[in-house]
Write a protein that holds these residues in place. Structure first.
Motif, short mmCIF file in Angstrom:
data_model
loop_
_atom_site.label_atom_id
_atom_site.label_comp_id
_atom_site.label_asym_id
_atom_site.label_seq_id
_atom_site.Cartn_x
_atom_site.Cartn_y
_atom_site.Cartn_z
N ARG A 58 0.82 -1.21 0.00
CA ARG A 58 0.00 0.00 0.00
C ARG A 58 0.85 1.26 0.00
NH1 ARG A 58 -3.49 2.02 4.43
NH2 ARG A 58 -4.44 3.72 3.30
N ARG A 59 1.73 1.34 -0.97
CA ARG A 59 2.60 2.53 -1.13
C ARG A 59 2.72 2.83 -2.61
NH1 ARG A 59 6.98 0.10 3.10
NH2 ARG A 59 5.53 0.02 4.84
N THR A 60 2.76 4.11 -2.91
CA THR A 60 2.82 4.50 -4.32
C THR A 60 4.14 5.19 -4.63
OG1 THR A 60 1.77 6.63 -3.86
CG2 THR A 60 0.31 4.82 -4.48
N ALA A 61 4.58 4.98 -5.86
CA ALA A 61 5.77 5.67 -6.37
C ALA A 61 5.28 6.85 -7.22
CB ALA A 61 6.61 4.72 -7.21
N ASP A 62 6.12 7.84 -7.39
CA ASP A 62 5.74 9.00 -8.18
C ASP A 62 5.66 8.66 -9.67
OD1 ASP A 62 5.58 10.79 -5.96
OD2 ASP A 62 7.76 10.74 -5.88
N VAL A 70 10.89 -0.26 -12.77
CA VAL A 70 11.58 0.88 -12.18
C VAL A 70 10.53 1.73 -11.44
CG1 VAL A 70 12.87 3.00 -12.62
CG2 VAL A 70 13.37 0.95 -13.94
N ALA A 71 10.81 2.00 -10.18
CA ALA A 71 9.95 2.87 -9.36
C ALA A 71 10.75 4.12 -9.01
CB ALA A 71 9.51 2.14 -8.10
N VAL A 72 10.17 5.28 -9.30
CA VAL A 72 10.84 6.56 -9.06
C VAL A 72 10.11 7.32 -7.96
CG1 VAL A 72 11.51 8.77 -10.09
CG2 VAL A 72 11.57 6.67 -11.48
N ARG A 123 15.58 7.22 -6.22
CA ARG A 123 15.09 8.27 -5.33
C ARG A 123 15.85 9.56 -5.61
NH1 ARG A 123 11.54 7.42 -1.31
NH2 ARG A 123 11.06 5.24 -0.94
N PHE A 124 15.09 10.64 -5.65
CA PHE A 124 15.67 11.96 -5.87
C PHE A 124 15.10 12.91 -4.84
CE2 PHE A 124 15.36 9.81 -9.98
CZ PHE A 124 16.68 9.82 -10.38
#
Length: 149
Positions: A58-62, A70-72, A123-124
């Motif tokens: 239950r978490r979202t990536a941008d 690839v999750a950013v 991650r940025f």
């Protein structure tokens, strides 16, 4: 709201003004996110916005590039405890500092879970150059797509 507003017992808001300020903070579609997405999209890459990389997590990536896995994440300096720009709050510091620590712990847990599932996590920080972030994203997605072929 009236000036004599008092927060309900256990409320995170210390005042009506603070409550309005905190509710106005965007959790998605921030300016850094939109700039980076625009640059990545201009290079022909397509992605999902504010999506769950893993359906049961239950978490979202941008930004999510499903086939390349690839999750950013573009993290806000305050909310995610940037080592360069985080400034501890002056009011209700115990609550807010604890919240930031929980966010950082959740971020590390998210990274670990995604990596264990075969995802690549990028991650940025919001203060990083959108152009540099976009180039790193494009390079990683392109590298992984070329491996698929």
């Amino acid at each position: 709201m009236s000036d004599n507003w008092t927060p309900p017992h256990g409320s995170w808001a210390s005042s009506a003004a603070r409550r309005r300020n905190m509710q106005a903070i965007r959790s998605r579609d921030t300016t850094p996110e939109r700039l980076i997405r625009r640059l990545v999209h201009a290079q022909g890459l397509r992605y999902r916005v504010a999506a769950r990389p893993l359906p049961d997590l239950r978490r979202t990536a941008d930004m999510v590039f499903r086939p390349a896995k690839v999750a950013v994440f573009i993290d806000g300096c305050y909310w995610h405890g940037c080592p360069e720009h985080y400034i501890p709050p002056k009011t209700n510091s115990g609550y807010w500092s604890e919240k930031v620590v929980k966010n950082m712990t959740r971020d590390r847990d998210t990274d670990q879970r995604l990596e264990e599932a075969g995802w690549h996590v990028l991650r940025f920080w919001e203060h990083e150059s959108p152009g540099d972030c976009a180039l790193k994203i494009i390079a990683e997605v392109s590298r992984l797509r070329s491996k698929e072929s």
